[in-house]
Design a protein around this motif. Structure first.
Motif, PDB file in Angstrom:
ATOM      1  N   GLU A 114      -6.661   8.939  -3.724  1.00 43.88           N
ATOM      2  CA  GLU A 114      -7.673   8.381  -2.826  1.00 43.88           C
ATOM      3  C   GLU A 114      -7.067   8.038  -1.473  1.00 43.88           C
ATOM      4  OE1 GLU A 114     -10.995   4.778  -2.574  1.00 43.88           O
ATOM      5  OE2 GLU A 114      -9.790   5.021  -4.393  1.00 43.88           O
ATOM      6  N   GLU A 115      -5.866   7.454  -1.487  1.00 42.91           N
ATOM      7  CA  GLU A 115      -5.195   7.091  -0.230  1.00 42.91           C
ATOM      8  C   GLU A 115      -4.902   8.323   0.613  1.00 42.91           C
ATOM      9  OE1 GLU A 115      -3.479   4.144   2.357  1.00 42.91           O
ATOM     10  OE2 GLU A 115      -4.557   3.845   0.464  1.00 42.91           O
ATOM     11  N   LYS A 151       0.868  -1.178   0.000  1.00 36.47           N
ATOM     12  CA  LYS A 151       0.000   0.000   0.000  1.00 36.47           C
ATOM     13  C   LYS A 151       0.902   1.224   0.000  1.00 36.47           C
ATOM     14  CE  LYS A 151      -2.295   1.161   3.632  1.00 36.47           C
ATOM     15  NZ  LYS A 151      -3.212   1.209   4.798  1.00 36.47           N
ATOM     16  N   PRO A 152       0.419   2.378  -0.461  1.00 39.97           N
ATOM     17  CA  PRO A 152       1.270   3.556  -0.557  1.00 39.97           C
ATOM     18  C   PRO A 152       1.879   3.969   0.785  1.00 39.97           C
ATOM     19  CG  PRO A 152      -0.750   3.886  -1.800  1.00 39.97           C
ATOM     20  CD  PRO A 152      -0.927   2.611  -1.034  1.00 39.97           C
ATOM     21  N   PHE A 169       1.395   2.098  -7.716  1.00 39.73           N
ATOM     22  CA  PHE A 169       0.079   2.653  -7.409  1.00 39.73           C
ATOM     23  C   PHE A 169      -0.217   3.800  -8.379  1.00 39.73           C
ATOM     24  CE2 PHE A 169       2.168   1.253  -3.480  1.00 39.73           C
ATOM     25  CZ  PHE A 169       1.355   0.171  -3.178  1.00 39.73           C
ATOM     26  N   GLN A 217      -5.204   5.859  -7.329  1.00 38.19           N
ATOM     27  CA  GLN A 217      -5.036   5.184  -6.036  1.00 38.19           C
ATOM     28  C   GLN A 217      -4.366   6.091  -5.015  1.00 38.19           C
ATOM     29  OE1 GLN A 217      -3.028   1.747  -7.926  1.00 38.19           O
ATOM     30  NE2 GLN A 217      -4.384   0.461  -6.692  1.00 38.19           N
ATOM     31  N   MET A 218      -3.370   6.855  -5.477  1.00 32.83           N
ATOM     32  CA  MET A 218      -2.628   7.721  -4.555  1.00 32.83           C
ATOM     33  C   MET A 218      -3.487   8.842  -3.995  1.00 32.83           C
ATOM     34  SD  MET A 218       1.207   8.080  -6.118  1.00 32.83           S
ATOM     35  CE  MET A 218       0.814   8.014  -7.859  1.00 32.83           C
ATOM     36  N   GLU A 260      -8.225  10.129   1.780  1.00 36.54           N
ATOM     37  CA  GLU A 260      -8.890   9.454   2.894  1.00 36.54           C
ATOM     38  C   GLU A 260      -8.082   9.564   4.182  1.00 36.54           C
ATOM     39  OE1 GLU A 260     -12.008   7.860   2.965  1.00 36.54           O
ATOM     40  OE2 GLU A 260     -12.178   8.989   1.095  1.00 36.54           O
ATOM     41  N   ALA A 261      -6.744   9.554   4.072  1.00 40.46           N
ATOM     42  CA  ALA A 261      -5.894   9.588   5.266  1.00 40.46           C
ATOM     43  C   ALA A 261      -5.807  10.982   5.883  1.00 40.46           C
ATOM     44  CB  ALA A 261      -4.494   9.079   4.925  1.00 40.46           C
TER      45      ALA A 261
END
Length: 206
Positions: free
Chosen positions: A159-160, A27-28, A152, A156-157, A163-164
């Motif tokens: 979004e990661e 995961k990133p 990724f 994807q990045m 969300e974080a």
């Protein structure tokens, strides 16, 4: 252009992870840089510390966030412009920090640790796949990559990170570096290319 936050993705190219002896992430890996480390590459001479061990260049594509992140937002809605950048790293200091389990900020957040070119319109992720990006030192290619090599995707990045931490207008996202990182030396002349177009350049003094 007002910049709010600088977020970065670590080890997003498998060959780069391998060249440093790091595990390939599932995961990133996320970290950040202070805005005080940001500099535009416009042909100037940049000063770097000479007493803190090796400083490595890490060429990256940089995305600029044009509106607040919301779950489900498309990449093209979120990202308005892009640039090339270099995530400079105090490698010896980073290695010591990693051994101790400490954050990397001291090795990633010094003055001129985040150099970016001028920005241009983001054409979308699929279009970016058609163009290689590269870093030249004294007209010799030292790094060359294509986003097809990323672990990724841009989608994807964002979004990661969204969300974080959340993402807002003015945030930057450094998207990871391809293989070929290495130390800079005083007197080096660095040029950042998107395809055959030089987007920015600068010199190093240590």
């Amino acid at each position: 252009m007002d910049i709010r936050n600088i977020y970065c993705i670590g080890r997003n190219y498998a060959d780069h992870a391998r060249e440093l002896g790091n595990a390939i992430p599932d995961k990133p890996i996320l970290f950040s840089k202070p805005t005080h480390s940001l500099t535009i590459a416009n042909g100037q001479m940049l000063e770097f510390p000479s007493n803190r061990g090796e400083i490595h260049h890490e060429l990256e594509i940089v995305l600029h966030i044009g509106k607040p992140y919301e779950k489900g937002i498309s990449l093209e809605e979120l990202v308005d412009v892009m640039a090339l950048g270099i995530d400079f790293t105090l490698r010896d200091e980073q290695n010591e920090l990693k051994k101790k389990g400490h954050p990397w900020l001291r090795a990633k957040g010094f003055k001129h640790a985040a150099v970016v070119t001028d920005f241009w319109s983001f054409p979308g992720e699929e279009t970016c796949k058609a163009t290689d990006f590269s870093l030249l030192i004294h007209d010799q290619v030292v790094q060359k990559g294509n986003i097809q090599q990323m672990l990724f995707s841009f989608e994807q990045m964002v979004e990661e990170v969204g969300e974080a931490f959340g993402l807002g207008e003015g945030d930057l996202l450094f998207t990871g570096t391809p293989e070929g990182v290495g130390p800079i030396q005083s007197g080096d002349q660095l040029s950042l290319f998107w395809g055959t177009e030089r987007k920015g350049h600068f010199s190093v003094r240590m």
